[in-house]
Design an enzyme around this catalytic site. Sequence first.
Site, PDB file in Angstrom:
ATOM      1  N   GLU A   4       2.510  -2.381  -7.044  1.00 43.90           N
ATOM      2  CA  GLU A   4       1.505  -2.113  -6.009  1.00 43.90           C
ATOM      3  C   GLU A   4       1.684  -3.192  -4.949  1.00 43.90           C
ATOM      4  O   GLU A   4       1.297  -4.339  -5.148  1.00 43.90           O
ATOM      5  CB  GLU A   4       0.102  -2.150  -6.613  1.00 43.90           C
ATOM      6  CG  GLU A   4      -0.133  -1.102  -7.690  1.00 43.90           C
ATOM      7  CD  GLU A   4      -1.479  -1.271  -8.361  1.00 43.90           C
ATOM      8  OE1 GLU A   4      -2.491  -1.347  -7.637  1.00 43.90           O
ATOM      9  OE2 GLU A   4      -1.514  -1.363  -9.608  1.00 43.90           O
TER      10      GLU A   4
ATOM     11  N   CYS B 251      -5.425  -4.919   0.197  1.00 44.17           N
ATOM     12  CA  CYS B 251      -4.171  -4.203   0.483  1.00 44.17           C
ATOM     13  C   CYS B 251      -4.429  -2.944   1.284  1.00 44.17           C
ATOM     14  O   CYS B 251      -3.624  -2.569   2.150  1.00 44.17           O
ATOM     15  CB  CYS B 251      -3.435  -3.894  -0.821  1.00 44.17           C
ATOM     16  SG  CYS B 251      -4.339  -2.854  -1.974  1.00 44.17           S
TER      17      CYS B 251
END
Length: 479
Positions: free
Chosen positions: A245, A279
């Site tokens: 990720e 993010c």
Amino acid sequence: MSPQRADHRRGAGAGTTARRAARFPVVDPATGEPFDEAPDQHPDEVDAVVARAHRAWRGWRADAPARTAALHAAADAVEAAGGDLAPLLTREQGKPLAEAYGEVARTAARLRYFAELAPETRPITDGRPVRGEVRWRSLGPVAAIVPWNFPVQLAAAKCAPALAAGNTVVLKPSPFTPLATRLLGTVLASVLPPDVLTVVTGREPLGARLASHPGIRHVTFTGSVPAGRAVAGAAADSLARVTLELGGNDAAILLDDVEVERVADRLFWAAFRNCGQVCMAVKRVYAPARLHAEVVEALAERARTVAVGPGLDPGTRLGPVSNGPQLARVEQVVRRALADGARAAAGGGRPDRPGHFFAPTVLTRVPPESAVVTEEQFGPVLPVVAYGSVEEAVAAANGTRYGLGGSVWSADPDRAEAVVDRLDCGTAWINHHAELSLAQPFAGTGDSGVGVAGGPWGLYGNLRPFVVHRPPGEPGEAT
């Protein structure tokens, strides 16, 4: 000092060793000064930790009802420890205390969610007389390497599905935020069998050694693109499964019918929550030319007036940047943008105060090739770019190496949905951003990552299929 708070200094879950006394400082980003320290474990210790995780796996994988009960107990234990976990998380990471309590709550929620998930045995129906079915087996020890922006929540995001699937976990936090994760390990060790979850802390090459260890069967990592490439390379030798990720550079496209004041608060916090260190935060705003000035001023007014301060202060809404290297990166990218011709409608630099603070910054007149637009700044900085047509905005939104998330904002949700469908990303929102369900898949395209986390997809990502064939009419088979 409570027993649990003391435990974050002594241990980090069952199986932790103290082979050497080396320690490293942990800095409070609100002051810029060390306030505690954590063990700097030697890479050679990984061998023993992984060996114990492998031994524990044999029993843990064999009893699904016991796993369910243990994960529910783990969620209860995390909630009970919230009064210790949240302040420690704020102290080492910087986020406001209310957000730290929210992170602890989401940690418990993830444990409960995955406690109730189980893989389904599926029959194979292909017209042949042979009976076949797909069953699922765990992988073995999993390495979970988590970043510093949501260290406790992302630890649970990795550990909960891995544990629910029957794997054991070696968890490594960022050296910037090791303490709350060590305390989490102590809390979970109180309800899990020995060596099912072990926390290791230290500076590099500890993470590289863990990722490359031949006894690790799955490496799940959240962090930067360069670090993700290094993790993938380290895991390649043992052919371990890898879930990455990585970064995001999410764009928010405002259509020309948007009511600016109606969406400004949502848009601001989608960009600046956790000091922009998310993010899937909004990192670029594309506004139609006729609304551009209004959008800039609405966001800049909120940036100028939001309460910035230490996370432990009750009135704080935005804390400091989490660590020195990231502060330097944010400062560098803003300086470059200003040198390229951008203008700061709010902020633009560091305030005159101790700690890792950077003034919430809204940039206008930003050249589209500026790094603050094309790269992930990961801080309290938001460029607002004017566009002439929706086609131009969509092309710009899709024009980076990243593809984590995106959003479209409009008074007409149906019109927005037609634009959302053109975004090249893993998750898209209409009139909001950066909100996730525990039950949804989370993945990106391009440099935003490899593999899928979240929901049932996260569970199956920690399992391997096991196919069994049986001819019909065998003794013992019902007819």
